[in-house]
Design a protein around this motif. Structure first.
Motif, PDB file in Angstrom:
ATOM      1  N   ARG A  17       0.789  -1.225   0.000  1.00  0.00           N
ATOM      2  CA  ARG A  17       0.000   0.000   0.000  1.00  0.00           C
ATOM      3  C   ARG A  17       0.824   1.280   0.000  1.00  0.00           C
ATOM      4  NH1 ARG A  17      -4.907  -0.281   4.058  1.00  0.00           N
ATOM      5  NH2 ARG A  17      -5.293   1.536   2.801  1.00  0.00           N
ATOM      6  N   TYR A  18       2.069   1.207   0.478  1.00  0.00           N
ATOM      7  CA  TYR A  18       2.832   2.420   0.734  1.00  0.00           C
ATOM      8  C   TYR A  18       4.167   2.420  -0.001  1.00  0.00           C
ATOM      9  CZ  TYR A  18      -0.449   2.472   4.575  1.00  0.00           C
ATOM     10  OH  TYR A  18      -1.603   2.445   5.311  1.00  0.00           O
ATOM     11  N   ASN A  19       4.615   3.625  -0.359  1.00  0.00           N
ATOM     12  CA  ASN A  19       5.982   3.761  -0.848  1.00  0.00           C
ATOM     13  C   ASN A  19       6.878   4.049   0.348  1.00  0.00           C
ATOM     14  OD1 ASN A  19       6.015   6.600  -0.340  1.00  0.00           O
ATOM     15  ND2 ASN A  19       5.197   7.022  -2.362  1.00  0.00           N
ATOM     16  N   ARG A  20       8.170   4.147   0.109  1.00  0.00           N
ATOM     17  CA  ARG A  20       9.130   4.345   1.209  1.00  0.00           C
ATOM     18  C   ARG A  20       8.847   5.613   2.005  1.00  0.00           C
ATOM     19  NH1 ARG A  20      14.487   2.470   1.546  1.00  0.00           N
ATOM     20  NH2 ARG A  20      14.290   1.882  -0.629  1.00  0.00           N
ATOM     21  N   ARG A  25       7.030   8.111   7.034  1.00  0.00           N
ATOM     22  CA  ARG A  25       6.209   9.154   7.664  1.00  0.00           C
ATOM     23  C   ARG A  25       5.180   8.543   8.616  1.00  0.00           C
ATOM     24  NH1 ARG A  25       1.444  10.682   6.045  1.00  0.00           N
ATOM     25  NH2 ARG A  25       1.774   9.956   3.929  1.00  0.00           N
ATOM     26  N   LEU A  26       4.479   7.518   8.179  1.00  0.00           N
ATOM     27  CA  LEU A  26       3.437   6.909   8.999  1.00  0.00           C
ATOM     28  C   LEU A  26       3.984   6.233  10.251  1.00  0.00           C
ATOM     29  CD1 LEU A  26       1.245   5.391   6.162  1.00  0.00           C
ATOM     30  CD2 LEU A  26       0.571   7.227   7.732  1.00  0.00           C
ATOM     31  N   ILE A  51       5.574   1.423  -4.695  1.00  0.00           N
ATOM     32  CA  ILE A  51       4.688   0.890  -3.658  1.00  0.00           C
ATOM     33  C   ILE A  51       5.224  -0.492  -3.298  1.00  0.00           C
ATOM     34  CG2 ILE A  51       2.330   0.192  -3.091  1.00  0.00           C
ATOM     35  CD1 ILE A  51       2.663   3.225  -3.562  1.00  0.00           C
ATOM     36  N   ALA A  52       5.800  -0.613  -2.104  1.00  0.00           N
ATOM     37  CA  ALA A  52       6.481  -1.854  -1.742  1.00  0.00           C
ATOM     38  C   ALA A  52       6.319  -2.238  -0.272  1.00  0.00           C
ATOM     39  CB  ALA A  52       7.971  -1.722  -2.066  1.00  0.00           C
ATOM     40  N   TYR A  53       5.481  -1.520   0.478  1.00  0.00           N
ATOM     41  CA  TYR A  53       5.382  -1.758   1.911  1.00  0.00           C
ATOM     42  C   TYR A  53       3.934  -1.952   2.335  1.00  0.00           C
ATOM     43  CZ  TYR A  53      10.084  -0.110   1.386  1.00  0.00           C
ATOM     44  OH  TYR A  53      11.373   0.025   0.951  1.00  0.00           O
ATOM     45  N   THR A  54       3.742  -2.822   3.329  1.00  0.00           N
ATOM     46  CA  THR A  54       2.418  -3.158   3.828  1.00  0.00           C
ATOM     47  C   THR A  54       2.133  -2.438   5.147  1.00  0.00           C
ATOM     48  OG1 THR A  54       3.195  -5.011   5.170  1.00  0.00           O
ATOM     49  CG2 THR A  54       2.679  -5.491   2.856  1.00  0.00           C
ATOM     50  N   GLU A  55       0.889  -2.579   5.611  1.00  0.00           N
ATOM     51  CA  GLU A  55       0.537  -2.070   6.946  1.00  0.00           C
ATOM     52  C   GLU A  55       1.441  -2.713   7.996  1.00  0.00           C
ATOM     53  OE1 GLU A  55      -1.661   0.133   8.109  1.00  0.00           O
ATOM     54  OE2 GLU A  55      -2.768   0.570   6.274  1.00  0.00           O
ATOM     55  N   ASP A  57       4.533  -3.693   7.644  1.00  0.00           N
ATOM     56  CA  ASP A  57       5.851  -3.057   7.610  1.00  0.00           C
ATOM     57  C   ASP A  57       5.848  -1.758   8.407  1.00  0.00           C
ATOM     58  OD1 ASP A  57       6.990  -5.028   5.896  1.00  0.00           O
ATOM     59  OD2 ASP A  57       6.115  -4.009   4.155  1.00  0.00           O
ATOM     60  N   VAL A  58       4.800  -0.972   8.216  1.00  0.00           N
ATOM     61  CA  VAL A  58       4.672   0.304   8.947  1.00  0.00           C
ATOM     62  C   VAL A  58       4.550   0.029  10.446  1.00  0.00           C
ATOM     63  CG1 VAL A  58       3.212   2.335   9.298  1.00  0.00           C
ATOM     64  CG2 VAL A  58       3.699   1.538   6.973  1.00  0.00           C
ATOM     65  N   ALA A  59       3.722  -0.954  10.816  1.00  0.00           N
ATOM     66  CA  ALA A  59       3.546  -1.292  12.229  1.00  0.00           C
ATOM     67  C   ALA A  59       4.851  -1.782  12.851  1.00  0.00           C
ATOM     68  CB  ALA A  59       2.449  -2.340  12.381  1.00  0.00           C
ATOM     69  N   ALA A  60       5.616  -2.580  12.104  1.00  0.00           N
ATOM     70  CA  ALA A  60       6.885  -3.081  12.621  1.00  0.00           C
ATOM     71  C   ALA A  60       7.869  -1.939  12.867  1.00  0.00           C
ATOM     72  CB  ALA A  60       7.490  -4.095  11.649  1.00  0.00           C
ATOM     73  N   LEU A  61       7.943  -0.995  11.935  1.00  0.00           N
ATOM     74  CA  LEU A  61       8.817   0.167  12.140  1.00  0.00           C
ATOM     75  C   LEU A  61       8.386   0.968  13.354  1.00  0.00           C
ATOM     76  CD1 LEU A  61       9.426   1.550   8.540  1.00  0.00           C
ATOM     77  CD2 LEU A  61      11.105   0.486  10.056  1.00  0.00           C
ATOM     78  N   ASP A  62       7.084   1.127  13.523  1.00  0.00           N
ATOM     79  CA  ASP A  62       6.563   1.862  14.679  1.00  0.00           C
ATOM     80  C   ASP A  62       6.931   1.144  15.982  1.00  0.00           C
ATOM     81  OD1 ASP A  62       4.924   3.903  16.022  1.00  0.00           O
ATOM     82  OD2 ASP A  62       3.580   2.208  16.420  1.00  0.00           O
ATOM     83  N   ARG A  63       6.784  -0.170  16.017  1.00  0.00           N
ATOM     84  CA  ARG A  63       7.151  -0.927  17.221  1.00  0.00           C
ATOM     85  C   ARG A  63       8.642  -0.803  17.518  1.00  0.00           C
ATOM     86  NH1 ARG A  63       3.424  -4.562  15.040  1.00  0.00           N
ATOM     87  NH2 ARG A  63       5.068  -5.844  14.128  1.00  0.00           N
TER      88      ARG A  63
END
Length: 77
Positions: A17-20, A25-26, A51-55, A57-63
């Motif tokens: 869903r997301y680009n780098r 940012r998210l 577009i190469a990242y999933t929800e 991936d974003v959650a893992a970076l946040d954690r």
């Protein structure tokens, strides 16, 4: 025959869903931090607009961001 998109989502844990730039940012991490994490996990280097990242991936970076700011782990290299 299964749909290739469904197989990709199953293997990656969700829809791409997301680009780098959006993923960084998210998640609230710096571009450098995300790059180091993604390289450590063996992610290929992708252009910013891909577009190469999933929800997930974003959650893992946040954690990881939250863990690093609470002192749960420290950088040694």
């Amino acid at each position: 025959m299964p749909d290739p998109k469904e197989i990709e989502e199953l293997l990656l844990g969700g829809e791409l869903r997301y680009n780098r730039v959006q993923a960084v940012r998210l998640s609230g991490v710096s571009r450098d931090f995300a790059g180091r994490i993604w390289r450590a996990f063996g992610y290929p280097s992708m252009p910013d607009e891909t577009i190469a990242y999933t929800e997930g991936d974003v959650a893992a970076l946040d954690r990881l961001r939250r863990s690093s700011t609470t002192g749960s782990w420290t950088r040694t290299a």
